[in-house]
Motif scaffolding. Structure first.
Motif, PDB file in Angstrom:
ATOM      1  N   ALA A  33       0.008  -0.560 -10.275  1.00  0.00           N
ATOM      2  CA  ALA A  33      -0.993   0.560  -9.159  1.00  0.00           C
ATOM      3  C   ALA A  33      -2.275   0.563  -9.281  1.00  0.00           C
TER       4      ALA A  33
ATOM      5  N   THR B 115      -3.899  -2.013  -7.660  1.00  0.00           N
ATOM      6  CA  THR B 115      -3.888  -2.075  -6.084  1.00  0.00           C
ATOM      7  C   THR B 115      -4.649  -0.804  -5.347  1.00  0.00           C
TER       8      THR B 115
ATOM      9  N   PRO C 158       7.142  -2.292 -10.918  1.00  0.00           N
ATOM     10  CA  PRO C 158       6.891  -2.525  -9.653  1.00  0.00           C
ATOM     11  C   PRO C 158       6.141  -2.424  -8.069  1.00  0.00           C
ATOM     12  N   ARG C 159       6.254  -3.284  -7.527  1.00  0.00           N
ATOM     13  CA  ARG C 159       5.050  -3.599  -6.420  1.00  0.00           C
ATOM     14  C   ARG C 159       4.817  -1.856  -5.785  1.00  0.00           C
ATOM     15  N   PRO C 160       3.603  -1.707  -5.549  1.00  0.00           N
ATOM     16  CA  PRO C 160       3.138  -0.196  -4.951  1.00  0.00           C
ATOM     17  C   PRO C 160       3.511  -0.857  -3.579  1.00  0.00           C
ATOM     18  N   ALA C 161       3.595   0.156  -2.404  1.00  0.00           N
ATOM     19  CA  ALA C 161       3.996  -0.383  -1.058  1.00  0.00           C
ATOM     20  C   ALA C 161       2.783  -0.704  -0.357  1.00  0.00           C
ATOM     21  N   ASP C 162       1.317  -0.332  -0.745  1.00  0.00           N
ATOM     22  CA  ASP C 162       0.120  -0.625   0.154  1.00  0.00           C
ATOM     23  C   ASP C 162      -0.452  -1.509  -1.331  1.00  0.00           C
ATOM     24  N   GLU C 163       0.418  -2.696  -1.789  1.00  0.00           N
ATOM     25  CA  GLU C 163      -0.465  -3.547  -2.758  1.00  0.00           C
ATOM     26  C   GLU C 163      -0.624  -4.096  -1.314  1.00  0.00           C
TER      27      GLU C 163
ATOM     28  N   GLU D 298      -1.240  -8.151   0.070  1.00  0.00           N
ATOM     29  CA  GLU D 298      -0.435  -9.775  -0.245  1.00  0.00           C
ATOM     30  C   GLU D 298      -1.249 -10.649  -0.968  1.00  0.00           C
TER      31      GLU D 298
ATOM     32  N   THR E 269      -0.592  -9.599  -4.923  1.00  0.00           N
ATOM     33  CA  THR E 269       1.470  -9.873  -5.333  1.00  0.00           C
ATOM     34  C   THR E 269       1.323 -11.271  -5.898  1.00  0.00           C
TER      35      THR E 269
END
Length: 164
Positions: free
Chosen positions: A85, A88, A130-135, A137, A140
């Motif tokens: 997080a 990100t 967990p991948r934050p929603a605003d990460e 691409e 990632t």
């Protein structure tokens, strides 16, 4: 099992001041390992420097000023261990090049202080989170490359190859 200090449960972390004070007593203030890791990630490694080149120095210094070494062998950002997080948030602002350098500094510092096991633990914590929603691409993808390099059992120094 490790010993638990009186007044603390096993899961509680000591206050930041106590952790950084212990760090300073153990390996000197500022930590040589920390300084070397930050220098490597932000200036000496071509894989990250190529993305930072031409960016304002003030932004680099602003990010570095938010970072501190921790006695646990991790780098903290704004008083918290560097997390997915946190990466990100840095990738969103001030930008992905800064998040890449922060990630490399974190992994390099973990390796300098905790060896290959310390670096492996850092990689696992970041890629398994967990991948934050605003990460972005790109972040990632970088974390996935790190996971694959580590899972392949390659030398820990090959982690830099994931940044290329």
């Amino acid at each position: 099992m490790g010993r638990v200090k009186p007044g603390r449960t096993k899961r509680q972390r000591p206050p930041r001041e106590e952790r950084t004070a212990a760090h300073g007593q153990r390996i000197g203030q500022p930590s040589r390992a920390y300084s070397e890791a930050v220098t490597f990630a932000f200036t000496d490694c071509d894989a990250t420097w190529v993305h930072l080149e031409g960016r304002p120095d003030e932004e680099v210094y602003a990010l570095i000023s938010r970072m501190t070494p921790c006695a646990c062998g991790r780098i903290e950002l704004d008083g918290q261990d560097v997390s997915r997080a946190g990466l990100t948030a840095v990738a969103v602002s001030p930008g992905l090049p800064y998040a890449r350098a922060l990630l490399l500094a974190s992994l390099d510092y973990a390796h300098r202080t905790g060896g290959c096991a310390g670096q492996a633990a850092g990689i696992h914590e970041l890629v398994d989170a967990p991948r934050p929603a605003d990460e972005p691409e790109e972040l990632t993808t970088l974390l996935e490359r790190l996971r694959r390099v580590h899972a392949a059992g390659t030398e820990c120094k090959a982690v830099v190859d994931a940044f290329a």
